[in-house]
Design an enzyme around this catalytic site. Sequence first.
Site, PDB file in Angstrom:
ATOM      1  N   SER A 138       0.833  -1.213   0.000  1.00  0.00           N
ATOM      2  CA  SER A 138       0.000   0.000   0.000  1.00  0.00           C
ATOM      3  C   SER A 138       0.861   1.255   0.000  1.00  0.00           C
ATOM      4  CB  SER A 138      -0.877  -0.007   1.259  1.00  0.00           C
ATOM      5  OG  SER A 138      -1.446   1.272   1.466  1.00  0.00           O
ATOM      6  N   TYR A 162      -2.145  -0.066  10.315  1.00  0.00           N
ATOM      7  CA  TYR A 162      -2.343  -0.784   9.044  1.00  0.00           C
ATOM      8  C   TYR A 162      -1.093  -0.630   8.177  1.00  0.00           C
ATOM      9  CZ  TYR A 162      -3.650  -1.072   4.120  1.00  0.00           C
ATOM     10  OH  TYR A 162      -3.659  -1.344   2.765  1.00  0.00           O
ATOM     11  N   LYS A 166       1.867  -3.399   6.742  1.00  0.00           N
ATOM     12  CA  LYS A 166       2.241  -3.532   5.325  1.00  0.00           C
ATOM     13  C   LYS A 166       3.750  -3.348   5.163  1.00  0.00           C
ATOM     14  CE  LYS A 166      -1.649  -4.424   3.227  1.00  0.00           C
ATOM     15  NZ  LYS A 166      -1.839  -5.702   2.527  1.00  0.00           N
TER      16      LYS A 166
HETATM   17  C1  WQD Z   1      -9.498   8.822   1.165  1.00  0.00           C
HETATM   18  C2  WQD Z   1      -9.740  10.268   1.577  1.00  0.00           C
HETATM   19  C3  WQD Z   1     -10.161  10.610   3.922  1.00  0.00           C
HETATM   20  C4  WQD Z   1     -14.017   8.604   4.092  1.00  0.00           C
HETATM   21  C5  WQD Z   1      -6.518   3.750   2.596  1.00  0.00           C
HETATM   22  C6  WQD Z   1      -5.305   2.868   2.646  1.00  0.00           C
HETATM   23  C7  WQD Z   1      -4.942   2.377   1.282  1.00  0.00           C
HETATM   24  C8  WQD Z   1      -6.130   1.760   0.616  1.00  0.00           C
HETATM   25  C9  WQD Z   1      -7.309   2.716   0.585  1.00  0.00           C
HETATM   26  C10 WQD Z   1      -6.262  -0.619   0.695  1.00  0.00           C
HETATM   27  C11 WQD Z   1      -9.050  10.636   2.891  1.00  0.00           C
HETATM   28  C12 WQD Z   1     -11.371  11.008   3.068  1.00  0.00           C
HETATM   29  C13 WQD Z   1     -12.814   9.113   3.632  1.00  0.00           C
HETATM   30  C14 WQD Z   1     -15.044   9.487   4.516  1.00  0.00           C
HETATM   31  C15 WQD Z   1     -13.634  11.338   3.988  1.00  0.00           C
HETATM   32  N1  WQD Z   1      -6.464   0.569   1.289  1.00  0.00           N
HETATM   33  N2  WQD Z   1     -12.637  10.457   3.576  1.00  0.00           N
HETATM   34  N3  WQD Z   1     -14.815  10.834   4.439  1.00  0.00           N
HETATM   35  O1  WQD Z   1      -7.118   6.479   3.780  1.00  0.00           O
HETATM   36  O2  WQD Z   1      -6.370   7.377   1.497  1.00  0.00           O
HETATM   37  O3  WQD Z   1      -6.191   4.940   1.933  1.00  0.00           O
HETATM   38  O4  WQD Z   1      -7.581   3.089   1.945  1.00  0.00           O
HETATM   39  O5  WQD Z   1      -6.242  -0.906  -0.464  1.00  0.00           O
HETATM   40  O6  WQD Z   1      -3.944   1.398   1.400  1.00  0.00           O
HETATM   41  O7  WQD Z   1      -4.210   3.624   3.124  1.00  0.00           O
HETATM   42  O8  WQD Z   1      -8.428   5.958   1.662  1.00  0.00           O
HETATM   43  O9  WQD Z   1     -10.802   6.099   1.048  1.00  0.00           O
HETATM   44  O10 WQD Z   1     -10.205   5.873   3.510  1.00  0.00           O
HETATM   45  O11 WQD Z   1      -9.778   8.027   2.315  1.00  0.00           O
HETATM   46  O12 WQD Z   1     -13.448  12.565   3.931  1.00  0.00           O
HETATM   47  O13 WQD Z   1     -16.163   9.088   4.951  1.00  0.00           O
HETATM   48  O14 WQD Z   1     -11.135  10.461   1.809  1.00  0.00           O
HETATM   49  O15 WQD Z   1      -9.964  11.555   4.966  1.00  0.00           O
HETATM   50  O16 WQD Z   1      -8.584  11.964   2.792  1.00  0.00           O
HETATM   51  P1  WQD Z   1      -6.997   6.301   2.309  1.00  0.00           P
HETATM   52  P2  WQD Z   1      -9.873   6.428   2.165  1.00  0.00           P
END
Ligand code: WQD
Length: 368
Positions: A138, A162, A166
């Site tokens: 990741s 997490y 990884k």
């Molecule tokens: C994206 C953006 C949140 C939800 C992680 C892992 C990565 C992959 C994907 C495995 C961020 C914002 C989110 C919400 C929001 N996992 N958000 N409201 O954290 O970038 O990546 O998940 O494949 O390995 O690191 O992804 O989709 O959780 O968040 O504002 O209800 O959306 O703050 O900026 P992230 P995410």
Amino acid sequence: MTTSPNCKTVLVTGATGFIGSHTVVELLEAGYRVRMVDNLCNSEASVLERIERIAHEHLTHDPKRLGFWPVDVRDSQALEALLASEPIDGVIHFAGLKAVGESFSQAPNYWDNNVGGTMALTQAMAKAHVKRLVFSSSATVYGQAASLPVSEDAPTQVTNPYGRTKLVCEQFLTDWCHASGDGQVALLRYFNPVGAHPSALIGEAPRGVPNNLMPFVTQVAAGIRPALSIFGRDYPTRDGTCIRDYIHVSDLARGHVATMAAMLGLGPHAVTSPDIEPSTQNGPIQTLSGLTVMNFGTGQGVSVQELVDTFERVTGQRVPTLDAPRRQGDVAELYANPQRAHTLLNWRATQTLESMCRDAWAWQSSLP
Ligand code: WQD
């Protein structure tokens, strides 16, 4: 397509999960024989039947092209039996837990699943002399990269449990690969996989409240949830919301097939066609040897607000939002330099943000 005697067999862990299921489809369509392993802790067995519907023309001639074992990768005995039951040419390891926010409260479970599972799998592989492994890593291992776009040689700095699991798996697999002598290990650092197969038969199906952005957006659009909380509008970015590199899950899946093909010294198709030399398919094919780390992203950064705006424009659905505090562990901005995968695999992401939103919505709309 009948299965050629030199058809390659790939074992996929976490195979009924979001990225795993899409990769199984792409492997079947590329001519591989696939053995699926999943403990179904975060996915449904019905995904198997949907994969069979999508890939039916590849299964009609040879139902043995696809097998499924409801096994936890930490069950060494079951894995050893499976790896001893037939020749396995390579393993793609997706099984693991993947939510940044959740990993703070469930850190021991994340270590047991993600690190313990990887160690158990590689021990079973070693016993069966299987030495090709593609690992689902990741981009979270970069933390807040100092310079963007981020390349594979950037320093790693994890900001959540997490990501720590990884990174530790990457370090373990680096040692495992070197100790094996002739091992081939690819560490694939995904950015943000979103979207769904165009058939809308498989997609992201988180249980309970979605941790990730896109499934939350689609559930708000479907009226399942009242509004999307935007975790922070005060980041140092062009619109104050976090920027990420969203990649269509089918593009990512095809990247796994390209990686396995390169490890096997094949072209983009599993079955080495007698009349087409692998090296002539899509340009020179370099065989991946030893340890390879690759970023899988589009190279484009997109903000949370931009994704919401694009989703509304493409689908015609409203996504009400609420301003909320920053989420623990989030970084402001992260997007990939995907050049190494382009060079080594002749692979690149092709799907636009619009198609990611369209496919994600079609999938959500197909759910009961
Ligand atoms: C994206 C953006 C949140 C939800 C992680 C892992 C990565 C992959 C994907 C495995 C961020 C914002 C989110 C919400 C929001 N996992 N958000 N409201 O954290 O970038 O990546 O998940 O494949 O390995 O690191 O992804 O989709 O959780 O968040 O504002 O209800 O959306 O703050 O900026 P992230 P995410």
